[in-house]
Enzyme design. Structure first.
Site, PDB file in Angstrom:
ATOM      1  N   LYS A   1       1.302  -1.139   3.115  1.00  0.00           N
ATOM      2  CA  LYS A   1       0.447  -2.217   3.612  1.00  0.00           C
ATOM      3  C   LYS A   1       0.395  -2.200   5.108  1.00  0.00           C
ATOM      4  O   LYS A   1       1.367  -1.785   5.717  1.00  0.00           O
ATOM      5  CB  LYS A   1       0.690  -3.702   3.019  1.00  0.00           C
ATOM      6  CG  LYS A   1       0.164  -4.603   3.000  1.00  0.00           C
ATOM      7  CD  LYS A   1      -0.797  -4.542   1.583  1.00  0.00           C
ATOM      8  CE  LYS A   1      -1.698  -5.430   1.593  1.00  0.00           C
ATOM      9  NZ  LYS A   1      -2.251  -5.746  -0.128  1.00  0.00           N
TER      10      LYS A   1
ATOM     11  N   LYS B   1       2.446  -2.087  -8.478  1.00  0.00           N
ATOM     12  CA  LYS B   1       0.965  -2.329  -9.020  1.00  0.00           C
ATOM     13  C   LYS B   1       0.451  -0.804  -9.658  1.00  0.00           C
ATOM     14  O   LYS B   1      -0.070  -0.830 -10.618  1.00  0.00           O
ATOM     15  CB  LYS B   1       0.082  -3.110  -7.812  1.00  0.00           C
ATOM     16  CG  LYS B   1      -1.213  -3.319  -8.057  1.00  0.00           C
ATOM     17  CD  LYS B   1      -1.898  -3.598  -6.985  1.00  0.00           C
ATOM     18  CE  LYS B   1      -1.410  -5.028  -6.097  1.00  0.00           C
ATOM     19  NZ  LYS B   1      -2.287  -5.343  -5.204  1.00  0.00           N
TER      20      LYS B   1
HETATM   21  N1  GLU Z   1      -5.690  -4.924  -0.595  1.00  0.00           N
HETATM   22  C1  GLU Z   1      -5.754  -4.716  -2.089  1.00  0.00           C
HETATM   23  C2  GLU Z   1      -4.432  -4.817  -2.725  1.00  0.00           C
HETATM   24  O1  GLU Z   1      -3.640  -5.724  -2.366  1.00  0.00           O
HETATM   25  C3  GLU Z   1      -6.260  -3.116  -2.157  1.00  0.00           C
HETATM   26  C4  GLU Z   1      -5.492  -1.991  -1.855  1.00  0.00           C
HETATM   27  C5  GLU Z   1      -6.215  -0.717  -1.921  1.00  0.00           C
HETATM   28  O2  GLU Z   1      -7.248  -0.662  -2.488  1.00  0.00           O
HETATM   29  O3  GLU Z   1      -5.676   0.219  -1.757  1.00  0.00           O
HETATM   30  O4  GLU Z   1      -4.196  -4.441  -3.940  1.00  0.00           O
END
Ligand code: GLU
Length: 472
Positions: A108, A96
């Protein structure tokens, strides 16, 4: 919602990567290095309950890729959290960030628990202890690993995290940048709460504005009148539905885990959300029809289906019954790899998670930059710009002999606020990435936007290794 069986999100993500790698000429060792998780931290810690009993929780923080530092990704509180899920979500963060050109590796974290079963006091102790465990192993820090909200967490938890981190690192001037998605009072950024939904809106708007792509689906260009079903009215689903309806689309179905609402005349999202906040269920909602088996709603007739809850929702079990022409993956991993094959054969366009929900991490990046520079965006230039525009308007008025109206004056003189800049940076990121991805799809003559997105992401990640001479 569909229950987990032997499904692995991480395997699915690796499968998507392999499909994309077929279009590139990467050294197999490099591909393996990119795919694997670099560091996995799993730990158990106790909580003393209010009645004196003890409970043991399992926490995770998984850093998928160190090709760029810090690594970045949310923290999830859910009963479904396990190693495979966190690995898959961490990997998705890497791709991403690469796709939307945000300079982070992916990570994560999560705790396996149902947050609804604990009071605020208990959740605070759990979150602070989780943070302390991360600090012990150097798994958090503004230059190392920067968590954010995810399913089951929000600004409140991020405030506890930053407060705990600062207590352990009183000398660290950049400590505020150890986590994003914080409340504004804790040096968060204006617009982060709604950022993911706002990004979903920009992404879907871009997709439906490409005339030839819409023609191929038998749809008209633009959002106006498009019929939408949303699964999950949490933070992401709510803001996505709200902005899409405000732009003229019609949300006709909202599915929650405990029932859904169906109304072909269009659902008032604000009204439904406040009913949900008060009643915890849509049962008894006076407009539309209550649908007990909300899982079925994914297969109802609509133009755009937006799964905005959890992974593994559209599987081989229900993929061939899907009637939507476009699926906008606001959640992470809602469509499995096998289901995607069935959907692509049916001609469905899938706007992939790694792109569509990237608004959250994009605005997190702006928050982190703000924390490192310790100044709000717009603070230095706002008044200067206003003065400059005021003089410019005066010069134009003198030259033309005509006066601007007060309304025109207010609009033209207004300097950018932090929120204006955040929204503009987010829009730019989402618009550019959509067309990069769609152009790659056309260039490679492939059907899947996801494969195109992974090709772009892989290329960008590979360069970080190749430029170091690590792989040939
Ligand atoms: N939890 C969100 C995601 O899956 C945001 C992650 C972030 O802002 O670091 O993209």
């Amino acid at each position: 919602m569909v229950k987990k069986t032997d499904y692995s999100l991480f395997d699915d993500v690796c499968g998507f990567v392999d499909e994309a790698a077929e279009h590139l000429d990467l050294h197999p060792g490099l591909l393996d290095q990119i795919k694997e998780c670099n560091s996995i931290y799993k730990f158990n810690f106790p909580l003393r309950n209010n009645d004196g009993s003890y409970e043991i929780f399992t926490g995770y923080r998984i850093q998928h890729s160190h090709h760029k530092l810090p690594v970045k990704g949310g923290i999830r509180f859910s009963e479904q959290v396990d190693e495979e899920e966190v690995k898959g979500l961490a990997a998705l963060m890497t791709y991403k960030c690469a796709l939307v050109n945000i300079p982070y590796g992916g990570a994560k974290g999560g705790i396996r628990l149902d947050p609804l079963k604990y009071d605020e006091n208990q959740l605070e102790r759990i979150t602070r202890r989780y943070t302390a465990e991360l600090i012990k192993k150097n798994f958090i820090g503004p230059a190392i690993d920067v968590p954010a909200p995810d399913y089951g967490t929000g600004a409140r938890e991020m405030a506890w995290i930053v407060d705990t981190f600062e207590a352990f690192n009183p000398e660290l001037i950049n400590a505020k940048g150890c986590v994003t998605g914080k409340p504004l009072s804790q040096h968060g950024i204006d617009g982060r709460t709604e950022a993911t939904g706002q990004g979903v809106f920009y992404g879907i708007r871009e997709a439906v504005n490409v005339e030839e792509d819409m023609q191929a689906l038998g749809l008209t260009k633009g959002l106006r009148g498009k019929k939408i079903i949303v699964q999950g009215l949490g933070n992401v689903g709510y803001y996505s539905a709200k902005y899409l309806s405000e732009a003229g689309a019609r949300v006709i179905g909202v599915a929650e885990w405990n029932g859904g609402i169906w109304d072909e005349t269009g659902i008032n999202i604000e009204d439904l959300k406040s009913y949900q906040n008060e009643n915890k269920s849509y049962k008894g909602y006076p407009h539309g029809k209550f649908i007990e088996n909300s899982g079925e709603m994914l297969t109802y007739e609509c133009d755009i289906l937006i799964p905005a809850a959890l992974e593994n929702q559209i599987t081989v079990e229900n993929a061939d019954q899907i009637k939507a022409k476009i699926i906008g993956e606001a959640a992470n991993g809602p469509v499995t790899q096998e289901a995607e094959k069935i959907l692509l054969e049916k001609g469905v366009v899938i706007i992939p998670d790694m792109y569509l929900n990237a608004g959250g991490v994009t605005v997190s990046y702006f928050e982190w930059l703000k924390n490192l520079s310790r100044v709000s965006f717009g603070k230095l230039e706002k008044r200067y710009d206003m003065e400059k525009y005021r003089k410019l308007l005066g010069t134009i008025e003198n030259a033309t002999g005509e006066e601007f109206t007060q309304e025109e004056r207010d609009l033209l003189i207004k300097g950018a606020s932090e929120r204006d800049l955040v929204l503009s940076g987010l829009e730019e990121t989402m618009v550019t990435a959509y067309h990069d991805m769609n152009n790659m799809r056309k260039e490679k003559k492939i059907q899947s936007l996801r494969t195109a997105g992974f090709i772009l992401a892989l290329k960008r990640i590979a360069i970080s290794y190749l430029d170091l001479g690590i792989f040939p």
